[in-house]
Design an enzyme around this catalytic site. Structure first.
Site, PDB file in Angstrom:
ATOM      1  N   LYS A  41       0.721  -1.411  -0.030  1.00 45.36           N
ATOM      2  CA  LYS A  41       0.083  -0.049   0.008  1.00 45.36           C
ATOM      3  C   LYS A  41       1.054   1.183   0.122  1.00 45.36           C
ATOM      4  O   LYS A  41       0.642   2.335  -0.192  1.00 45.36           O
ATOM      5  CB  LYS A  41      -0.916   0.002   1.285  1.00 45.36           C
ATOM      6  N   GLY A  42       2.287   0.998   0.297  1.00 45.57           N
ATOM      7  CA  GLY A  42       2.987   2.159   0.694  1.00 45.57           C
ATOM      8  C   GLY A  42       3.248   3.267  -0.450  1.00 45.57           C
ATOM      9  O   GLY A  42       3.117   4.412  -0.297  1.00 45.57           O
ATOM     10  N   GLU A  97       7.194   2.867  -6.595  1.00 47.27           N
ATOM     11  CA  GLU A  97       7.529   2.169  -5.157  1.00 47.27           C
ATOM     12  C   GLU A  97       7.852   3.448  -4.171  1.00 47.27           C
ATOM     13  O   GLU A  97       8.278   4.377  -4.511  1.00 47.27           O
ATOM     14  CB  GLU A  97       8.940   1.165  -5.358  1.00 47.27           C
ATOM     15  N   ASP A  98       7.508   3.174  -2.876  1.00 49.01           N
ATOM     16  CA  ASP A  98       7.627   4.110  -1.901  1.00 49.01           C
ATOM     17  C   ASP A  98       9.045   4.209  -1.421  1.00 49.01           C
ATOM     18  O   ASP A  98       9.680   5.292  -1.460  1.00 49.01           O
ATOM     19  CB  ASP A  98       6.681   3.846  -0.636  1.00 49.01           C
ATOM     20  N   ASP A 101      14.619  -0.667  -0.148  1.00 47.95           N
ATOM     21  CA  ASP A 101      15.358  -1.072   0.983  1.00 47.95           C
ATOM     22  C   ASP A 101      16.350  -2.227   0.584  1.00 47.95           C
ATOM     23  O   ASP A 101      17.341  -2.020   0.017  1.00 47.95           O
ATOM     24  CB  ASP A 101      14.448  -1.363   2.107  1.00 47.95           C
ATOM     25  N   LYS A 129      17.349   3.666   0.347  1.00 43.71           N
ATOM     26  CA  LYS A 129      18.103   3.476   1.257  1.00 43.71           C
ATOM     27  C   LYS A 129      19.268   2.432   0.913  1.00 43.71           C
ATOM     28  O   LYS A 129      19.179   1.184   1.065  1.00 43.71           O
ATOM     29  CB  LYS A 129      17.372   2.742   2.435  1.00 43.71           C
ATOM     30  N   PHE A 150      14.440   4.133   9.927  1.00 42.05           N
ATOM     31  CA  PHE A 150      13.154   3.657   9.942  1.00 42.05           C
ATOM     32  C   PHE A 150      12.321   4.987   9.648  1.00 42.05           C
ATOM     33  O   PHE A 150      12.096   5.923  10.496  1.00 42.05           O
ATOM     34  CB  PHE A 150      12.553   3.021  11.065  1.00 42.05           C
ATOM     35  N   ASP A 157       4.457   3.159   6.732  1.00 43.50           N
ATOM     36  CA  ASP A 157       3.760   2.883   8.049  1.00 43.50           C
ATOM     37  C   ASP A 157       4.912   2.343   8.733  1.00 43.50           C
ATOM     38  O   ASP A 157       5.918   1.735   8.666  1.00 43.50           O
ATOM     39  CB  ASP A 157       2.663   1.794   7.553  1.00 43.50           C
ATOM     40  N   ARG A 163       0.684   6.133   7.836  1.00 42.42           N
ATOM     41  CA  ARG A 163       0.793   6.678   6.292  1.00 42.42           C
ATOM     42  C   ARG A 163       0.407   7.611   5.629  1.00 42.42           C
ATOM     43  O   ARG A 163       0.694   8.192   4.723  1.00 42.42           O
ATOM     44  CB  ARG A 163      -0.055   5.441   5.619  1.00 42.42           C
TER      45      ARG A 163
HETATM   46  P1  IMP Z   1      12.675  -4.371   0.291  1.00 46.08           P
HETATM   47  O1  IMP Z   1      12.005  -5.519  -0.540  1.00 46.08           O
HETATM   48  O2  IMP Z   1      13.410  -4.686   1.314  1.00 46.08           O
HETATM   49  O3  IMP Z   1      13.321  -3.415  -0.660  1.00 46.08           O
HETATM   50  O4  IMP Z   1      11.137  -3.616   0.969  1.00 46.08           O
HETATM   51  C1  IMP Z   1      10.715  -2.837   0.393  1.00 46.08           C
HETATM   52  C2  IMP Z   1       9.557  -2.597   1.287  1.00 46.08           C
HETATM   53  O5  IMP Z   1       9.787  -2.442   2.792  1.00 46.08           O
HETATM   54  C3  IMP Z   1       8.878  -1.072   1.208  1.00 46.08           C
HETATM   55  O6  IMP Z   1       8.006  -1.231   0.145  1.00 46.08           O
HETATM   56  C4  IMP Z   1       8.230  -0.776   2.285  1.00 46.08           C
HETATM   57  O7  IMP Z   1       6.906  -1.268   2.475  1.00 46.08           O
HETATM   58  C5  IMP Z   1       9.016  -1.513   3.289  1.00 46.08           C
HETATM   59  N1  IMP Z   1      10.163  -0.716   3.988  1.00 46.08           N
HETATM   60  C6  IMP Z   1      11.363  -0.703   3.732  1.00 46.08           C
HETATM   61  N2  IMP Z   1      11.968   0.215   4.896  1.00 46.08           N
HETATM   62  C7  IMP Z   1      10.980   0.929   5.319  1.00 46.08           C
HETATM   63  C8  IMP Z   1      10.934   2.122   6.363  1.00 46.08           C
HETATM   64  O8  IMP Z   1      11.902   2.729   6.568  1.00 46.08           O
HETATM   65  N3  IMP Z   1       9.828   2.437   6.594  1.00 46.08           N
HETATM   66  C9  IMP Z   1       8.520   1.694   6.185  1.00 46.08           C
HETATM   67  N4  IMP Z   1       8.760   0.910   5.547  1.00 46.08           N
HETATM   68  C10 IMP Z   1       9.761   0.391   4.937  1.00 46.08           C
HETATM   69 MG    MG Z   2       6.062  -1.143  -0.169  1.00 49.61          MG
END
Ligand code: IMP
Ligand code: MG
Length: 172
Positions: A41-42, A97-98, A101, A129, A150, A157, A163
């Site tokens: 949902k981000g 994408e939000d 990570d 990040k 974070f 969220d 959010r």
């Molecule tokens: P990845 O697969 O590790 O790149 O994860 C990405 C997803 O993790 C993002 O779409 C977010 O939903 C969540 N996420 C990663 N870092 C944060 C953060 O700092 N705050 C909130 N959600 C995060």
């Molecule tokens: Mg996400």
């Protein structure tokens, strides 16, 4: 008990940057229809603000992802909890994408979507990040590169809360 949240990127800074990215998309895709694909949902808040500022025909669709894991660290196995409604064949797609990570989610999503014959497939993320990357992902457009903290707000969220904050914040 409420969490203390410090502003990292103000509403004005976020919105100015989204305007710049939308202007770039308007230029890059002149004469075309842009198909935005949001990851629920981000990305929803970012996608709406971006879509409003793109001066071209825009269509949109959404996917949901979930990853198996122990809750704090994802196992790296990602799957779709909701697939797209429509075919992307022949469409100019931009995955929205939000935050990037570990890169696991986007790397999985891009692998699946690339196999569905889009005319083009790019990625735009509001936040990146890079310190946390496990799987390499090539980004086409990034709003802000941020430190390993974070983040909440603008769609992001903490346990489904915050959010709706109109800025990007850090939980202290
Ligand atoms: P990845 O697969 O590790 O790149 O994860 C990405 C997803 O993790 C993002 O779409 C977010 O939903 C969540 N996420 C990663 N870092 C944060 C953060 O700092 N705050 C909130 N959600 C995060
Ligand atoms: Mg996400």
């Amino acid at each position: 008990m409420s969490d203390k949240i410090e502003v990292l990127i103000s509403k004005e800074e976020v919105e100015n940057r989204i305007q710049e990215m939308a202007d770039q998309i308007t230029k890059d895709y002149a004469g075309k229809t842009v198909h935005l694909i949001g990851i629920l949902k981000g990305s929803v808040f970012f996608l709406c603000e971006l879509a409003k500022r793109i001066d071209l025909p825009v269509t949109m669709d959404f996917i949901g992802t979930s990853s198996y894991g122990d809750g704090t660290e994802s196992s790296g196995i990602v799957k779709f909890s909701k697939d797209l409604d429509d075919s992307i064949e022949g469409k100019e797609c931009i995955v929205v994408e939000d935050i990037l990570d570990s890169g696991r989610t986007l790397s999985y999503v891009m692998g699946v979507l690339a196999g569905r014959k889009p005319a083009s497939l790019k990625i735009i993320t509001l936040l990146d990040k890079p310190d946390r990357r496990v799987v390499p992902v090539e980004l086409d457009m990034t709003g802000f590169v941020i430190p390993d903290k974070f983040i909440v707000g603008y769609g992001l969220d903490y346990a489904q809360k915050y959010r709706n904050l109109p800025y990007i914040g850090v939980i202290e």
